[in-house]
Design a protein around this motif. Structure first.
Motif, short mmCIF file in Angstrom:
data_model
loop_
_atom_site.label_atom_id
_atom_site.label_comp_id
_atom_site.label_asym_id
_atom_site.label_seq_id
_atom_site.Cartn_x
_atom_site.Cartn_y
_atom_site.Cartn_z
N ALA A 1 -12.82 -4.76 -6.23
CA ALA A 1 -13.71 -3.66 -7.15
C ALA A 1 -13.22 -3.43 -8.48
CB ALA A 1 -13.48 -2.44 -6.12
N SER A 2 -11.98 -3.54 -8.73
CA SER A 2 -11.33 -3.22 -10.06
C SER A 2 -11.74 -4.45 -10.84
CB SER A 2 -9.89 -3.56 -10.11
OG SER A 2 -9.36 -3.09 -11.23
N LEU A 3 -11.80 -5.91 -10.45
CA LEU A 3 -12.37 -7.05 -11.19
C LEU A 3 -13.69 -6.67 -11.36
CD1 LEU A 3 -10.62 -10.24 -9.38
CD2 LEU A 3 -10.57 -9.46 -11.87
N ASN B 1 -1.51 -5.53 -1.64
CA ASN B 1 -2.29 -6.06 -0.19
C ASN B 1 -3.61 -5.28 -0.41
OD1 ASN B 1 -0.59 -8.04 0.45
ND2 ASN B 1 0.88 -6.53 1.43
N ARG B 2 -4.13 -4.57 -1.30
CA ARG B 2 -5.28 -3.81 -1.29
C ARG B 2 -6.16 -4.61 -2.15
NH1 ARG B 2 -3.55 1.82 -4.21
NH2 ARG B 2 -5.83 2.26 -4.23
N LEU B 3 -6.96 -5.84 -1.26
CA LEU B 3 -7.64 -6.80 -1.83
C LEU B 3 -9.01 -6.52 -2.05
CD1 LEU B 3 -6.46 -10.01 0.24
CD2 LEU B 3 -5.43 -8.85 -1.93
N GLU B 4 -9.62 -5.51 -1.30
CA GLU B 4 -10.96 -5.01 -1.63
C GLU B 4 -10.89 -4.05 -2.90
OE1 GLU B 4 -13.72 -5.69 -0.27
OE2 GLU B 4 -12.41 -7.33 0.84
N ASP B 5 -9.79 -3.21 -2.95
CA ASP B 5 -9.59 -2.48 -4.17
C ASP B 5 -9.52 -3.37 -5.38
OD1 ASP B 5 -10.02 -0.10 -2.78
OD2 ASP B 5 -7.84 0.16 -2.40
N ALA C 1 -10.21 4.65 -16.33
CA ALA C 1 -9.84 3.14 -16.14
C ALA C 1 -9.69 2.79 -14.91
CB ALA C 1 -8.94 3.04 -17.05
N PRO C 2 -10.22 1.55 -14.76
CA PRO C 2 -9.92 0.74 -13.59
C PRO C 2 -8.36 0.46 -13.39
CG PRO C 2 -10.85 -0.77 -14.98
CD PRO C 2 -10.98 0.43 -15.41
N GLU C 3 -7.75 0.41 -12.01
CA GLU C 3 -6.37 -0.01 -12.14
C GLU C 3 -6.26 -1.36 -12.26
OE1 GLU C 3 -3.19 0.24 -12.09
OE2 GLU C 3 -3.34 1.84 -11.19
#
Length: 536
Positions: free
Chosen positions: A258-260, A251-255, A240-242
């Motif tokens: 990617a989750s979105l 503050n892990r905006l890129e992650d 599953a995605p976080e």
């Protein structure tokens, strides 16, 4: 560098910051408008994967419903009573009342322990790692139950199993809110109630199937069935995605982006990942500025105190609406003359009505709203309990199978109404009302409060119902009708309407101290997030 040049630079930096803030706000407003414009069908098409992952995560709560029903039902099983109880003579055995109370509440004690850790663990390590860690504990604790040689060991197994079950309680609701758009929040948060009822229904079916088995398998097989759940759930949660909200908080905006992307459908061209991420970032930044911290004490400060009171009350409303009293539906059908096996079948009917009721709540929440449905549900359930209490007065003076049938039937009706209005709505409110920064901790506090109240109710109801104690029987309905009335007062004056509000809009409504009765019609604008702090 001379003074004029320094002043020019100092002037330009805030201006540049304001431009960036304005762009961020514009993107966030676009995302908010898109959230409000989404229809149910469009939301399903845009977030089909998010729906699937949320359902998977919430399915862990089937174990909680199963365990709750299992241990209380085993007290009536002859093989279990003979193995662990004391002889009453004439071939009859009984688990003593203190042990019944201890085993029934053992899971609640464990859940309080699990809840005390889950708020910290989920924010420190994320939802996936916390869930996987809790699921890995389950098989070993079931092993203790399966091979328990005494009631003491079984009690230890109950308490230990309650620890991961408590973690599941806080994880599933919060994850559902954080991966769902506003339009789908109510459906997926209230789905938790379906999982809980489904667990009880499965337990009832399993116990019905082993009625004629010999010891020790008559009670070991129901324990062993619990081994089925952890492995497929561990695999599913690992894939599953976080939560994108958790990633933004870290503050892990890129992650988070990617989750979105993993939660949404790539075919939907009208959806903008960057703008949705901007809304999350702006909301999180705003909450960090107005909140006094992210620890448990912060839940009791400022505007978050009001939000915490609401979620505690909403969760405890499951007990105040008579959940422990409704569990005695089988008892009244036995009094009506039904054989034990058939009376047991009626409990299966009760849980089936609960499932149907929760599905109906999805329609009602969409058209009626959370607050109104909560209030109407408490009125209806309280009225039924008043009628049951009146019939109980008659039953005490003139015992009648017809009256017992009527009381059992009314309790079945209360199960349907409670699962159509009160119980699923409580899960939605508990998940939606807290701020995003304190959501996990607020749910932990609410669930722990529920566990404490439930322990008290589980200790109280046997005295109310047992003829060798207070002997109220159906007159107990008067007590729980009064409990519903207290819940009604709380709901009318305290519980707001979060339907169709984004998380940022809810933040503003609480900051403006809008009364619960005016929440639905109050107007707020996302630009106030920045304007209130002088950033635009």
């Amino acid at each position: 560098m001379d003074k004029p040049e320094q002043e020019a630079i100092n002037t330009e930096k805030p201006a540049g910051s304001r431009v960036l803030q304005q762009e961020l706000l514009s993107d966030a407003e676009d995302a908010t408008n898109r959230e409000h414009e989404l229809t149910f069908v469009q939301a399903i098409k845009l977030y089909p994967k998010a729906v699937g992952w949320s359902i998977l995560m919430s399915t862990a709560l089937v174990m909680d419903g199963y365990d709750t029903k299992l241990i209380s039902s085993l007290f009536a099983q002859g093989a279990f009573s003979k193995a662990y109880g004391k002889s009453l003579g004439k071939g009859k055995y009984q688990i003593s009342a203190p042990w019944q109370s201890g085993l029934t509440n053992g899971s609640n004690v464990g859940q309080i322990i699990g809840l005390s850790f889950s708020g910290y663990l989920s924010e420190r390590f994320g939802f996936r790692k916390t869930m996987i860690g809790a699921l890995l504990l389950v098989p070993g604790f079931i092993f203790i139950q399966f091979f328990a040689p005494s009631l003491g060991v079984l009690e230890a197994g109950q308490i230990l199993l309650g620890i991961p079950l408590g973690i599941f309680q806080s994880m599933t609701c919060v994850y559902a809110v954080e991966v769902m758009p506003t339009r789908l929040r109510g459906y997926l948060t209230s789905y938790v109630n379906i999982c809980w009822v489904l667990g009880q229904l499965i337990a009832s079916g399993v116990l019905r199937g082993v009625l004629n088995m010999e010891a020790p398998w008559a009670y070991r097989v129901p324990f062993a069935v619990q081994w089925f759940w952890p492995i497929p759930l561990i695999i599913g949660v690992f894939l599953a995605p976080e939560s994108p909200w958790w990633l933004v908080r870290k503050n892990r905006l890129e992650d988070a982006k990617a989750s979105l992307r993993r939660l949404t459908s790539p075919q939907n061209v009208a959806f903008d990942l960057d703008k949705t991420l901007a809304l999350m970032a702006l909301t999180t930044e705003h909450e960090r500025e107005v909140n006094t911290g992210t620890h448990f004490l912060a839940c009791f400060r400022g505007t978050d105190l009001r939000r915490t009171i609401i979620v505690i009350g909403s969760y405890c409303m499951q007990v105040f609406s008579g959940s422990t009293f409704r569990a005695y539906v089988t008892y009244f059908f036995e009094q009506a003359g039904l054989p034990t096996t058939q009376a047991f079948n009626m409990s299966i009917v009760a849980y089936a009505l609960g499932l149907i009721g929760t599905v109906l709540s999805w329609i009602l929440m969409t058209h009626v709203g959370r607050r109104a449905l909560f209030i109407y549900g408490l009125i209806a359930v309280g009225s039924i309990f008043l009628i049951i209490g009146g019939l109980g007065v008659r039953l005490a003076s003139a015992p009648s199978s017809g009256l017992s049938w009527a009381i059992g039937g009314l309790l079945l009706a209360s199960v349907f109404i409670a699962d159509s209005a009160v119980l699923p709505v409580s899960y939605a409110l508990v998940s939606e009302v807290p701020s995003s920064l304190l959501r996990s901790k607020s749910v932990v506090i609410a669930r722990a409060s529920y566990a404490v109240i439930n322990i008290a109710a589980n200790a109280l109801i046997p005295y109310q119902m047992n003829p060798t104690a207070w002997g109220w029987s159906a007159r107990t309905g008067f007590f729980w009708a009064g409990s519903c009335f207290l819940g009604l007062i709380f709901s009318y004056f305290v519980v707001p309407e979060p339907k169709d509000r984004t998380i940022a809009e809810l933040d503003l409504l609480f900051e403006k101290k809008v009364s619960a009765r005016n929440f639905a019609k109050a107007q707020v604008h996302l630009s106030e997030v920045a304007a209130d702090h002088g950033r635009v």
